[in-house]
Design a protein around this motif. Structure first.
Motif, short mmCIF file in Angstrom:
data_model
loop_
_atom_site.label_atom_id
_atom_site.label_comp_id
_atom_site.label_asym_id
_atom_site.label_seq_id
_atom_site.Cartn_x
_atom_site.Cartn_y
_atom_site.Cartn_z
N VAL A 8 0.84 -1.20 0.00
CA VAL A 8 0.00 0.00 0.00
C VAL A 8 0.88 1.25 0.00
CG1 VAL A 8 -1.70 1.32 1.33
CG2 VAL A 8 -1.96 -1.16 1.06
N THR A 9 1.91 1.28 0.81
CA THR A 9 2.80 2.43 0.89
C THR A 9 3.52 2.66 -0.43
OG1 THR A 9 3.09 2.11 3.26
CG2 THR A 9 4.76 3.43 2.14
N GLY A 16 1.77 9.05 -6.12
CA GLY A 16 1.92 10.40 -5.59
C GLY A 16 0.73 10.83 -4.74
N VAL A 17 0.16 9.86 -4.02
CA VAL A 17 -0.98 10.15 -3.14
C VAL A 17 -0.64 9.70 -1.72
CG1 VAL A 17 -2.66 9.90 -5.03
CG2 VAL A 17 -2.14 7.92 -3.58
N SER A 18 -1.47 10.13 -0.77
CA SER A 18 -1.25 9.74 0.62
C SER A 18 -1.68 8.28 0.83
CB SER A 18 -2.05 10.64 1.55
OG SER A 18 -3.44 10.38 1.41
N ARG A 19 -1.22 7.71 1.92
CA ARG A 19 -1.65 6.36 2.28
C ARG A 19 -3.16 6.32 2.50
NH1 ARG A 19 1.64 2.40 5.53
NH2 ARG A 19 -0.31 2.39 6.63
N GLY A 20 -3.71 7.37 3.10
CA GLY A 20 -5.16 7.43 3.32
C GLY A 20 -5.93 7.37 2.01
N MET A 22 -4.79 6.09 -0.72
CA MET A 22 -4.59 4.75 -1.27
C MET A 22 -5.56 3.76 -0.64
SD MET A 22 -3.24 2.68 -3.37
CE MET A 22 -2.26 3.93 -4.12
N TYR A 23 -5.76 3.85 0.67
CA TYR A 23 -6.72 2.95 1.32
C TYR A 23 -8.14 3.19 0.80
CZ TYR A 23 -3.44 0.71 4.44
OH TYR A 23 -2.40 -0.05 4.93
N ASP A 24 -8.47 4.45 0.49
CA ASP A 24 -9.77 4.73 -0.12
C ASP A 24 -9.87 4.05 -1.48
OD1 ASP A 24 -10.56 6.29 2.05
OD2 ASP A 24 -10.04 8.19 1.07
N LEU A 25 -8.80 4.13 -2.27
CA LEU A 25 -8.79 3.50 -3.59
C LEU A 25 -8.93 1.98 -3.49
CD1 LEU A 25 -5.99 5.54 -5.40
CD2 LEU A 25 -8.44 5.52 -5.94
N LEU A 26 -8.35 1.39 -2.45
CA LEU A 26 -8.43 -0.07 -2.29
C LEU A 26 -9.87 -0.57 -2.23
CD1 LEU A 26 -5.67 -0.80 0.39
CD2 LEU A 26 -5.54 -1.12 -2.07
N HIS A 27 -10.76 0.30 -1.79
CA HIS A 27 -12.16 -0.10 -1.64
C HIS A 27 -13.02 0.26 -2.86
CE1 HIS A 27 -10.64 -0.14 2.49
NE2 HIS A 27 -11.45 -1.16 2.61
N LYS A 28 -12.40 0.87 -3.88
CA LYS A 28 -13.12 1.21 -5.10
C LYS A 28 -13.28 -0.04 -5.95
CE LYS A 28 -12.95 5.01 -7.55
NZ LYS A 28 -12.51 6.16 -8.34
N GLU A 29 -14.47 -0.20 -6.49
CA GLU A 29 -14.71 -1.33 -7.40
C GLU A 29 -13.79 -1.20 -8.61
OE1 GLU A 29 -18.30 -3.21 -10.04
OE2 GLU A 29 -18.80 -2.06 -8.25
N GLY A 30 -13.15 -2.29 -8.99
CA GLY A 30 -12.29 -2.30 -10.15
C GLY A 30 -10.84 -1.94 -9.87
N PHE A 31 -10.53 -1.56 -8.62
CA PHE A 31 -9.14 -1.24 -8.30
C PHE A 31 -8.37 -2.55 -8.14
CE2 PHE A 31 -5.52 0.19 -5.81
CZ PHE A 31 -5.15 1.32 -6.54
N PRO A 32 -7.19 -2.67 -8.77
CA PRO A 32 -6.47 -3.95 -8.84
C PRO A 32 -5.71 -4.35 -7.57
CG PRO A 32 -5.21 -2.26 -9.96
CD PRO A 32 -6.51 -1.62 -9.53
N THR A 33 -6.42 -4.93 -6.62
CA THR A 33 -5.77 -5.40 -5.40
C THR A 33 -5.95 -6.90 -5.24
OG1 THR A 33 -7.68 -5.17 -3.94
CG2 THR A 33 -6.30 -3.23 -4.24
N LEU A 34 -5.11 -7.47 -4.43
CA LEU A 34 -5.30 -8.86 -4.04
C LEU A 34 -4.96 -8.99 -2.57
CD1 LEU A 34 -2.23 -10.91 -4.75
CD2 LEU A 34 -2.50 -8.85 -6.11
N LYS A 35 -5.58 -9.93 -1.94
CA LYS A 35 -5.34 -10.16 -0.52
C LYS A 35 -4.46 -11.39 -0.37
CE LYS A 35 -7.59 -10.04 3.89
NZ LYS A 35 -8.80 -9.82 4.65
N VAL A 36 -3.37 -11.22 0.37
CA VAL A 36 -2.45 -12.31 0.66
C VAL A 36 -2.35 -12.37 2.17
CG1 VAL A 36 -0.12 -13.21 0.38
CG2 VAL A 36 -1.19 -11.91 -1.48
N GLY A 37 -2.99 -13.36 2.75
CA GLY A 37 -3.09 -13.42 4.21
C GLY A 37 -3.90 -12.23 4.67
#
Length: 74
Positions: A8-9, A16-20, A22-37
């Motif tokens: 995330v960091t 070029g955005v804040s961690r906060g 980025m965490y908002d983006l993580l919850h957007k539909e279609g944002f490319p994240t995966l959960k590992v543990g």
């Protein structure tokens, strides 16, 4: 060998955005994240594509992200 994912960091720094933000983006539909543990990781390749998509498909929109992952484009 280049890493396949950002933390995330790292993703926040790459965009070029804040961690906060980025965490908002993580919850957007279609944002490319995966959960590992219990961790959330962001695909470098898919993040570059997401940036291009947000910029209206402009190929030039994510060159730095692609350079950071060692890719030459798709």
């Amino acid at each position: 060998m280049a890493e396949l994912t950002y933390t995330v960091t790292e993703a926040a720094e790459a965009l070029g955005v804040s961690r906060g933000t980025m965490y908002d983006l993580l919850h957007k539909e279609g944002f490319p994240t995966l959960k590992v543990g219990s961790r959330r990781l962001i695909s470098r390749e898919l993040l570059a594509g997401w940036v291009r998509e947000q910029a209206g498909g402009q190929k030039e929109a994510a060159p730095l992200l692609e350079q950071q992952d060692g890719g030459g484009g798709t």
